[in-house]
Design a protein around this motif. Structure first.
Motif, short mmCIF file in Angstrom:
data_model
loop_
_atom_site.label_atom_id
_atom_site.label_comp_id
_atom_site.label_asym_id
_atom_site.label_seq_id
_atom_site.Cartn_x
_atom_site.Cartn_y
_atom_site.Cartn_z
N LEU A 95 0.82 -1.20 0.00
CA LEU A 95 0.00 0.00 0.00
C LEU A 95 0.86 1.26 0.00
N LEU A 96 1.98 1.20 0.75
CA LEU A 96 2.90 2.33 0.78
C LEU A 96 3.54 2.52 -0.60
N ALA A 97 3.91 1.39 -1.22
CA ALA A 97 4.52 1.47 -2.55
C ALA A 97 3.52 2.00 -3.58
N ALA A 98 2.25 1.63 -3.44
CA ALA A 98 1.21 2.09 -4.38
C ALA A 98 1.05 3.60 -4.32
N GLU A 99 1.33 4.19 -3.15
CA GLU A 99 1.21 5.64 -3.01
C GLU A 99 2.46 6.36 -3.50
N ASP A 100 3.65 5.74 -3.29
CA ASP A 100 4.90 6.45 -3.53
C ASP A 100 5.53 6.16 -4.89
N ASP A 101 5.25 4.98 -5.46
CA ASP A 101 5.95 4.57 -6.68
C ASP A 101 5.28 5.21 -7.90
N SER A 102 6.11 5.82 -8.75
CA SER A 102 5.59 6.48 -9.96
C SER A 102 5.87 5.68 -11.23
N ASP A 103 6.65 4.60 -11.10
CA ASP A 103 6.97 3.76 -12.25
C ASP A 103 5.72 2.94 -12.62
N PRO A 104 5.15 3.18 -13.83
CA PRO A 104 3.91 2.48 -14.22
C PRO A 104 4.04 0.96 -14.17
N GLU A 105 5.21 0.45 -14.60
CA GLU A 105 5.39 -1.01 -14.63
C GLU A 105 5.41 -1.57 -13.21
N LYS A 106 6.17 -0.92 -12.33
CA LYS A 106 6.24 -1.39 -10.94
C LYS A 106 4.89 -1.21 -10.24
N LEU A 107 4.22 -0.10 -10.58
CA LEU A 107 2.93 0.16 -9.99
C LEU A 107 1.92 -0.91 -10.38
N GLY A 108 2.01 -1.36 -11.63
CA GLY A 108 1.13 -2.44 -12.09
C GLY A 108 1.39 -3.74 -11.32
N GLU A 109 2.67 -4.03 -11.10
CA GLU A 109 3.02 -5.24 -10.34
C GLU A 109 2.50 -5.15 -8.90
N VAL A 110 2.60 -3.95 -8.33
CA VAL A 110 2.12 -3.75 -6.95
C VAL A 110 0.62 -4.01 -6.87
N HIS A 111 -0.13 -3.41 -7.79
CA HIS A 111 -1.58 -3.59 -7.75
C HIS A 111 -1.98 -5.02 -8.05
N GLU A 112 -1.22 -5.69 -8.91
CA GLU A 112 -1.50 -7.09 -9.21
C GLU A 112 -1.32 -7.95 -7.95
N ARG A 113 -0.27 -7.63 -7.20
CA ARG A 113 -0.03 -8.38 -5.97
C ARG A 113 -1.09 -8.04 -4.91
N LEU A 114 -1.50 -6.79 -4.84
CA LEU A 114 -2.55 -6.41 -3.90
C LEU A 114 -3.85 -7.16 -4.18
#
Length: 624
Positions: A95-114
């Motif tokens: 959740l912290l990474a979803a707020e702070d990370d601006s990299d679209p690819e990493k953000l997609g991986e974060v949301h996929e894991r969430l």
């Protein structure tokens, strides 16, 4: 698959676990049981990595997550809900990474894991777990530090259950729970999708939840299939076979020894005698199954009092100026066996203290027999025992002026005979301390026993011994317990403490279980039919009292028969010893007299054993 391979653990120079091996199936739910001090917690700490074994290894699938309930309670200003949500550290980091990370690819991986860990329903899942463990919506929003240690441990348990580890390790999880929360926990664990290993002494939890029993005895584990009842049956059969084998082997040893003793000095038979002597040395002894003499509860019978012992009419009680319970209209009779139901905090202990005359009636009327003597057990009494004093010193102080024999006799009723009475309390286990506290409160043969959570720290065997002792006790019994087996076995009348009062609960404990879990709730006319009439309840209580009296009378007859068997066996042994005395055997008349006496004793012994077996069968028949 979880595996223990030749695990050996030594603590303080003593071997706790001795070359233990076992394999736990994937997704299995295992009850880890054994007497207090058998090494259950040690095995669990080996699984968590907290203890490194001296030999052997614990194996589990790579990457599997282990969850273990720590004994340290959480604290702080955070709420129970916030604390439980924070227990899932991966979710918090994502959740912290979803707020702070601006990299679209990493953000997609974060949301996929969430999505994969079901993060968006986390708050609802955490709230459901807290509700199951007794926290309503208002309680979930209070600061942690406003709660007692027991409630904080519930939060810790909720956090562990919320994280859903691949291997869930629970050490006595119901110790801080009431019956209602225990019932919820059983349902939760039954549906848990991963492997569970639980240390528990609660028969019903072990029957309802686990698929295997891992029994620790003598430092070695044995894995049984099924719940506790299945384990008990299998173990009883194994012990009976072991006992029979031990008897058979002893007879064989006696025969070999007799041959050796007779022929070893004869030249023509010395070789055969030596051969049998070697066979005797090679014979590995089979241990006979023995009963543990420390499993002892024997409540002294009180003097008879006419009913009722206590009556209440519109009574109220509480603390200071605050009324906790009101409108109490109860009657306690000498043959009552009552369990108090209700969630922790609803007033069960308050009612128990009122019955024990530790709290006054703030209004209404309460009357008790002038000669009424009450024995009141709480965990506080266990904790307040002087650690530097012995059981004998504790009892001597409490029984001031009593003869040493009477003091020793009361301790002996609870397993503190001989040197056990001279051990310091600091060396006693939790279960032994509870037995000592029970011995102290019953020293004056009370007319009524009030037991508030008496089974904490008692293992399964000791709990069963307590249930049996309560069945033979002549006075009234009031129980507060989260152990369903204890309630079912020892109580025949239920009182629900709820909504600021206490009322008879007309259903059975199964009905109450369904009520707590929200199952099969009767409505309307069905609800009226589901409850018994007062006269029916009275008849049930009378029938239960008659049953107890009948069982008690048969048990007394069994004890007398056992004493006869022991006395006659001692006499027979004395005669056998005398027959081996050369000074007697040269006298034919003396030998003949002894043989005649032996024959008479054999006849009497057979008769006593027949009586014992007959009475044992009668007890089984009336207890069925």
């Amino acid at each position: 698959m979880l595996t223990l391979q030749n695990i050996t653990v030594r603590l303080g120079g003593r071997t706790i676990i001795d070359r233990a091996s076992a394999a736990i199936p994937p997704g299995g739910k295992v009850g880890l049981i054994g007497r207090n001090g058998a090494g259950k917690s040690t095995i669990m700490k080996v699984m968590t990595g907290e203890i490194e074994p001296d030999d052997g290894e614990f194996g589990m699938p790579t990457g599997a997550r282990i969850g273990y309930l720590q004994q340290e309670a959480p604290h702080g200003t955070g709420t129970p809900l916030e604390t439980v949500l924070a227990a899932d550290t991966e979710r918090a980091e994502l959740l912290l990474a979803a707020e702070d990370d601006s990299d679209p690819e990493k953000l997609g991986e974060v949301h996929e894991r969430l999505l994969a860990i079901d993060a968006w329903t986390a708050e609802a899942r955490a709230a459901r777990i807290l509700v199951g463990l007794g926290f309503d919506e208002e309680m979930q929003g209070r600061p942690l530090d406003s709660y007692s240690g027991g409630w904080k441990m519930r939060v810790a348990l909720a956090g562990l259950l919320f994280t859903r580890p691949d291997l869930l390790l629970l050490d006595e999880p119901s110790n801080h729970l009431d019956l209602e929360a225990t019932l919820w926990l059983e349902d939760f664990l039954r549906a848990y999708p991963h492997t569970v290993v639980v240390i528990s002494h609660e028969r019903d939890l072990l029957n309802r939840v686990v698929s295997h029993i891992l029994h620790l005895e003598g430092g070695k584990p044995t894995l049984y299939t099924g719940g506790y009842d299945a384990f008990e049956k299998q173990r009883r059969e194994r012990l009976a076979q072991q006992a029979a084998t031990a008897v058979k082997q002893q007879a064989q040893r006696d025969k070999l020894q007799a041959f050796v003793d007779r022929w070893r000095t004869k030249a023509h038979s010395a070789k055969q005698a030596q051969s049998r002597l070697k066979a005797l040395a090679r014979m590995k002894p089979v241990a006979a199954a023995i009963e543990d003499p420390t499993l002892s509860f024997d409540f002294p019978s009180p003097a008879e009092l006419k009913p009722p012992l206590i009556t209440m009419d519109g009574a109220a009680t509480g603390y200071g100026d605050k009324i906790i319970l009101d409108g109490l209209g109860l009657r306690i009779d000498p043959d009552d066996r009552i369990a108090l139901l209700g969630q922790n905090g609803n007033g069960k202990t308050t009612l128990a203290r009122l019955l024990a005359s530790q709290l006054p009636a703030m209004k209404g009327e309460i009357s008790a027999s002038s000669k009424l003597n009450v024995g009141y057990f709480t965990q506080y009494q266990v904790e307040e025992l002087e650690v530097d004093a012995t059981p004998l010193e504790h009892m001597t102080r409490q029984m001031e002026g009593a003869k040493p024999g009477a003091v020793r006799a009361q301790l002996g009723r609870f397993g503190f005979s001989g040197d056990r009475a001279l051990q310091k309390v600091e060396t006693l286990s939790g279960g032994e301390r509870a037995r000592l506290a029970l011995a102290l409160i019953t020293r004056d043969a009370p007319h009524m026993l009030i037991l508030d959570e008496p089974t904490n720290h008692l293992d399964v065997d000791t709990r069963e011994a307590l249930v049996q002792a309560l069945g033979q006790y002549d006075g009234a019994v009031i129980i507060v317990s989260h152990d369903r087996h204890m309630v079912e076995a020892a109580a025949d009348r239920l009182i629900l403490v709820n909504n600021g009062t206490a009322q008879p609960y007309d259903g059975s404990l199964d009905d109450y279980t369904d009520f707590v879990l929200g199952r099969n709730q009767p409505r309307g006319e069905d609800a009226k039919q589901a409850t018994a009439t007062p006269s029916a309840r009275k008849q049930d209580r009378k029938a239960a009292a008659r049953q107890r009296n009948l069982e008690k009378a048969i048990r007394l007859e069994i004890r007398e028969a056992e004493k006869d068997v022991e006395r006659l066996t001692r006499k027979r042994k004395a005669i056998d010893t005398a027959l081996l005395d050369p000074a007697i055997t040269v006298d034919g008349t003396a030998t003949a007299d002894l043989m005649k006496q032996r024959g008479q004793i054999e006849t009497a012994l057979e008769a006593a054993e027949a009586v014992w077996m007959q009475k044992a069968d009668e007890l089984d028949a009336v207890s069925a």
